[in-house]
Motif scaffolding. Structure first.
Motif, PDB file in Angstrom:
ATOM      1  N   LEU B 170       0.839  -1.208   0.000  1.00 32.15           N
ATOM      2  CA  LEU B 170       0.000   0.000   0.000  1.00 32.15           C
ATOM      3  C   LEU B 170       0.877   1.263   0.000  1.00 32.15           C
ATOM      4  O   LEU B 170       0.542   2.255  -0.641  1.00 32.15           O
ATOM      5  N   ALA B 171       2.001   1.183   0.707  1.00 30.44           N
ATOM      6  CA  ALA B 171       2.915   2.331   0.722  1.00 30.44           C
ATOM      7  C   ALA B 171       3.421   2.611  -0.693  1.00 30.44           C
ATOM      8  O   ALA B 171       3.501   3.764  -1.127  1.00 30.44           O
ATOM      9  N   VAL B 172       3.734   1.546  -1.420  1.00 26.64           N
ATOM     10  CA  VAL B 172       4.233   1.728  -2.791  1.00 26.64           C
ATOM     11  C   VAL B 172       3.109   2.212  -3.709  1.00 26.64           C
ATOM     12  O   VAL B 172       3.320   3.059  -4.580  1.00 26.64           O
ATOM     13  N   TRP B 173       1.903   1.692  -3.488  1.00 23.18           N
ATOM     14  CA  TRP B 173       0.757   2.177  -4.270  1.00 23.18           C
ATOM     15  C   TRP B 173       0.591   3.678  -4.026  1.00 23.18           C
ATOM     16  O   TRP B 173       0.367   4.447  -4.959  1.00 23.18           O
ATOM     17  N   TRP B 174       0.745   4.089  -2.788  1.00 24.96           N
ATOM     18  CA  TRP B 174       0.621   5.510  -2.466  1.00 24.96           C
ATOM     19  C   TRP B 174       1.740   6.320  -3.139  1.00 24.96           C
ATOM     20  O   TRP B 174       1.505   7.407  -3.669  1.00 24.96           O
ATOM     21  N   LEU B 175       2.959   5.739  -3.131  1.00 21.56           N
ATOM     22  CA  LEU B 175       4.080   6.440  -3.779  1.00 21.56           C
ATOM     23  C   LEU B 175       3.765   6.736  -5.241  1.00 21.56           C
ATOM     24  O   LEU B 175       4.093   7.802  -5.755  1.00 21.56           O
ATOM     25  N   ASP B 176       3.134   5.757  -5.912  1.00 23.04           N
ATOM     26  CA  ASP B 176       2.826   5.906  -7.331  1.00 23.04           C
ATOM     27  C   ASP B 176       1.931   7.103  -7.616  1.00 23.04           C
ATOM     28  O   ASP B 176       1.832   7.540  -8.749  1.00 23.04           O
ATOM     29  N   ARG B 177       1.247   7.588  -6.599  1.00 20.38           N
ATOM     30  CA  ARG B 177       0.335   8.697  -6.851  1.00 20.38           C
ATOM     31  C   ARG B 177       0.606   9.865  -5.906  1.00 20.38           C
ATOM     32  O   ARG B 177      -0.298  10.619  -5.574  1.00 20.38           O
ATOM     33  N   SER B 178       1.848   9.986  -5.483  1.00 14.94           N
ATOM     34  CA  SER B 178       2.164  11.068  -4.556  1.00 14.94           C
ATOM     35  C   SER B 178       3.327  11.897  -5.088  1.00 14.94           C
ATOM     36  O   SER B 178       4.052  11.481  -5.974  1.00 14.94           O
ATOM     37  N   ARG B 179       3.472  13.062  -4.492  1.00 11.42           N
ATOM     38  CA  ARG B 179       4.589  13.928  -4.855  1.00 11.42           C
ATOM     39  C   ARG B 179       5.920  13.265  -4.518  1.00 11.42           C
ATOM     40  O   ARG B 179       6.866  13.322  -5.300  1.00 11.42           O
ATOM     41  N   LEU B 180       5.985  12.610  -3.357  1.00  9.22           N
ATOM     42  CA  LEU B 180       7.242  11.970  -2.966  1.00  9.22           C
ATOM     43  C   LEU B 180       7.667  10.927  -3.998  1.00  9.22           C
ATOM     44  O   LEU B 180       8.839  10.862  -4.390  1.00  9.22           O
ATOM     45  N   GLY B 181       6.696  10.115  -4.445  1.00  8.26           N
ATOM     46  CA  GLY B 181       7.015   9.092  -5.438  1.00  8.26           C
ATOM     47  C   GLY B 181       7.527   9.706  -6.736  1.00  8.26           C
ATOM     48  O   GLY B 181       8.503   9.234  -7.314  1.00  8.26           O
ATOM     49  N   ALA B 182       6.861  10.777  -7.168  1.00 10.55           N
ATOM     50  CA  ALA B 182       7.285  11.447  -8.409  1.00 10.55           C
ATOM     51  C   ALA B 182       8.697  11.989  -8.257  1.00 10.55           C
ATOM     52  O   ALA B 182       9.515  11.918  -9.178  1.00 10.55           O
ATOM     53  N   ARG B 183       8.987  12.510  -7.079  1.00 15.72           N
ATOM     54  CA  ARG B 183      10.324  13.056  -6.854  1.00 15.72           C
ATOM     55  C   ARG B 183      11.373  11.956  -6.792  1.00 15.72           C
ATOM     56  O   ARG B 183      12.501  12.130  -7.245  1.00 15.72           O
ATOM     57  N   MET B 184      10.991  10.795  -6.215  1.00  9.66           N
ATOM     58  CA  MET B 184      11.939   9.668  -6.194  1.00  9.66           C
ATOM     59  C   MET B 184      12.310   9.270  -7.617  1.00  9.66           C
ATOM     60  O   MET B 184      13.493   9.077  -7.933  1.00  9.66           O
ATOM     61  N   LEU B 185      11.306   9.133  -8.475  1.00 10.67           N
ATOM     62  CA  LEU B 185      11.583   8.731  -9.855  1.00 10.67           C
ATOM     63  C   LEU B 185      12.445   9.782 -10.547  1.00 10.67           C
ATOM     64  O   LEU B 185      13.327   9.454 -11.339  1.00 10.67           O
ATOM     65  N   ALA B 186      12.199  11.039 -10.252  1.00  9.54           N
ATOM     66  CA  ALA B 186      12.984  12.110 -10.864  1.00  9.54           C
ATOM     67  C   ALA B 186      14.445  12.014 -10.419  1.00  9.54           C
ATOM     68  O   ALA B 186      15.366  12.128 -11.229  1.00  9.54           O
ATOM     69  N   VAL B 187      14.649  11.766  -9.133  1.00 11.21           N
ATOM     70  CA  VAL B 187      16.017  11.632  -8.613  1.00 11.21           C
ATOM     71  C   VAL B 187      16.684  10.401  -9.225  1.00 11.21           C
ATOM     72  O   VAL B 187      17.858  10.430  -9.591  1.00 11.21           O
ATOM     73  N   ARG B 188      15.914   9.319  -9.358  1.00 20.79           N
ATOM     74  CA  ARG B 188      16.457   8.099  -9.950  1.00 20.79           C
ATOM     75  C   ARG B 188      16.917   8.371 -11.392  1.00 20.79           C
ATOM     76  O   ARG B 188      17.998   7.979 -11.799  1.00 20.79           O
TER      77      ARG B 188
END
Lengths: 247, 319
Positions: B170-188
């Motif tokens: 669920l945490a990962v599902w939330w990441l997929d639709r959150s600002r934090l998740g978008a920022r993680m992918l950007a940093v990656r």
């Protein structure tokens, strides 16, 4: 809104930026021109915190931002694009732009909506769901601008967004940049495409070997012997003038 | 079907497994598979989303396991409190390691090596500190009952693990639709480009470390309570580190369902190999290695990429 005071940067023995001072007024489009290797991109990197300056200071909106981290400077409202485009490959155009939008928008759906709106402004609306890696050079340059624009900057630093574009693509981009300025964002651009500098720039600085050698309206600069020599070599201005006299 | 409803349906189906699988052996295989999915997903948060490949994820697992064990054995603290503290300490140690490494700009293979080294340091420390049982390890006193987070019935362990795994997914599902998740992918994908548009890459990576460490810590708590014994090698050795990254890479890094797919496929293969080779020791490791090589060669985005090219960027609003 931006003031550089005696900004310098040395890499080893090379003075890449040498005692540059300039003041940029709010609401204008200004250009930074100069031959390859003059230090233009380095100057952008100093202003946005990607390199610490060796000397001097950067003042933005009345605050000393010298040596601040890039993300802090972006948050303060000064955002750069990269000459060598840096898309988040593997993510769609919409997702790429949304990262910029997230600077001031926490909600995901709102950021994605903002991305769509920004894409329309730069002419990427038809490619929103394409992978950023699949874009043409012209498309990637627009994406650079879009991502920066989505952060709602006060000052936008555009590093050669027209390099590598063909003349018709350049004609398409010029009104986009003008529209950005008209929306209230101050623009400083590094550009080799003189057509663009002439059409857009209200003011320009010429950088050569790290030093500012001239400043003024782009048209006047193009006729300035010092500038011509910087681009074409010593003695060229005289020879050109002679050539004109002979004709 | 939205990704959330798909996720909930899958976990609802998984919850029924102990009712169908009556064999203790096969239920144990299911527990091991679920455990792999949990640590694979925990690794995926840091490796797949934030792009930081850790080779020492056993570190946070071991911290969680030792926390719950030491608190019970030495201080008599209830394991439910140990569960909370184990997860919290896993996250805290992860943040500390991240702070030390990212602060000095360590990326890529350097980060991987440093995490490996930290896990080894903790293994050696655990090996030499008597309070933590040193080389002999620690035995948790048998006291079956939900209040002591111990169960006579394997099915109850399965459901406990399923709850932890669901929380992680669920945490990962939330990441997929959150600002934090978008920022993680950007940093990656490009740290400099992310910084230029206002992303604090350091903070984003620390948050990824914290989340990842939290779930590894919980996995460690589960392990300690399930086997009631742990020693430095079990807790901090390379086994869990390798398993976590293997499951995520085979399943598909950066994808929500990848680690579950990876866990199922790897354990199915491993069981098949054991059956075919008559329990030859180490056969599963040979299989793991072969699968990893084949995956990297032919399916670098993992099994999840067979089903979908990319996570859908925009979801239809939930009902």
């Amino acid at each position: 809104m931006l003031e550089l005071r005696h900004l310098s940067k040395t890499f080893g023995g090379l003075r890449a930026v040498d005692d540059v001072s300039l003041t940029l007024a709010e609401g204008s489009i200004a250009a930074l021109i100069g031959p390859n290797g003059a230090g233009k991109t380095t100057l952008f990197a100093l202003m946005t915190g990607f390199h610490p300056p060796s000397g001097g200071s950067v003042h933005f909106l009345g605050h000393d931002v010298t040596g601040e981290k890039p993300f802090r400077i972006a948050r303060a409202g000064m955002v750069r694009t990269f000459q060598i485009v840096q898309p988040f490959a593997g993510q769609t155009v919409r997702e790429n732009i949304a990262v910029g939008a997230h600077l001031h928008i926490a909600d995901r759906a709102a950021a994605l909506a903002k991305a769509e709106e920004v894409a329309r402004r730069v002419g990427l609306a038809d490619r929103l769901d394409r992978d950023a890696a699949d874009l043409t050079v012209a498309g990637r340059k627009r994406l650079e601008v879009a991502r920066a624009l989505a952060t709602e900057p006060k000052l936008l630093l555009l590093d050669e967004v027209m390099a590598g574009l063909n003349p018709s693509e350049i004609r398409d981009v010029i009104p986009v940049i003008r529209a950005i300025r008209d929306s209230g964002i101050t623009i400083l651009l590094i550009e080799h495409v003189m057509q663009a500098v002439m059409e857009l720039g209200e003011r320009a600085w010429v950088l050569n070997q790290g030093r500012l050698i001239a400043e003024g309206a782009p048209r006047a600069l193009a006729a300035d012997p010092v500038v011509i020599e910087a681009y074409l070599g010593q003695g060229m201005a005289r020879r050109l003038a002679k050539g004109r006299g002979d004709a | 079907m939205t990704r959330l409803s798909l996720l909930l349906v899958v976990f609802a189906a998984l919850a029924l497994v102990p009712l169908v699988v009556t064999s203790e052996f096969w239920l144990n295989v299911c527990v091991l598979t679920l455990f792999s999915a949990l640590i694979g997903q925990a690794w995926n948060i840091l490796g797949g989303y934030a792009g930081q490949f850790s080779f020492g994820h056993a570190l946070f697992f071991g911290v969680g396991a030792y926390t719950v064990a030491a608190l019970q054995v030495r201080l008599g603290v209830n394991p439910w409190i140990g569960l909370v503290l184990g997860g919290a300490l896993g996250a805290a140690v992860a943040v500390a390691v991240g702070w030390l490494t990212f602060r000095y700009g360590l990326r890529g293979s350097y980060f991987a090596l440093v995490t490996l080294a930290f896990a080894e340091v903790f293994r050696i420390l655990a090996n030499s500190i008597p309070w933590l049982g040193a080389g002999e390890g620690m035995m948790i006193k048998l006291a079956a009952g939900p209040g002591m987070l111990q169960f006579k019935n394997l099915a109850n362990y399965y459901w406990l693990l399923l709850a932890m795994t669901l929380a992680c997914f669920l945490a990962v599902w939330w990441l997929d639709r959150s600002r934090l998740g978008a920022r993680m992918l950007a940093v990656r994908d490009n740290e400099d480009a992310a910084a230029a548009i206002g992303v604090d890459a350091f903070a984003v990576k620390l948050q990824a470390m914290a989340l990842s460490g939290l779930f590894m810590g919980l996995a460690g708590v589960f392990y300690a309570q399930r086997y009631l014994y742990l020693d430095p090698g079990l807790a901090f050795g390379p086994t869990e580190s390798v398993e976590a990254l293997l499951v995520a890479i085979v399943g598909g890094i950066g994808s929500l369902f990848g680690p579950l797919l990876g866990a199922i496929v790897l354990h199915a293969l491993s069981e098949a190999a054991q059956a075919a080779l008559g329990g030859l020791p180490g056969a599963n490791m040979v299989i793991y290695g072969t699968v990893l090589v084949l995956m990297v060669l032919f399916l670098p985005r993992g099994l999840a990429s067979l089903f979908r090219q990319r996570p859908q960027p925009v979801e239809p609003p939930d009902a």
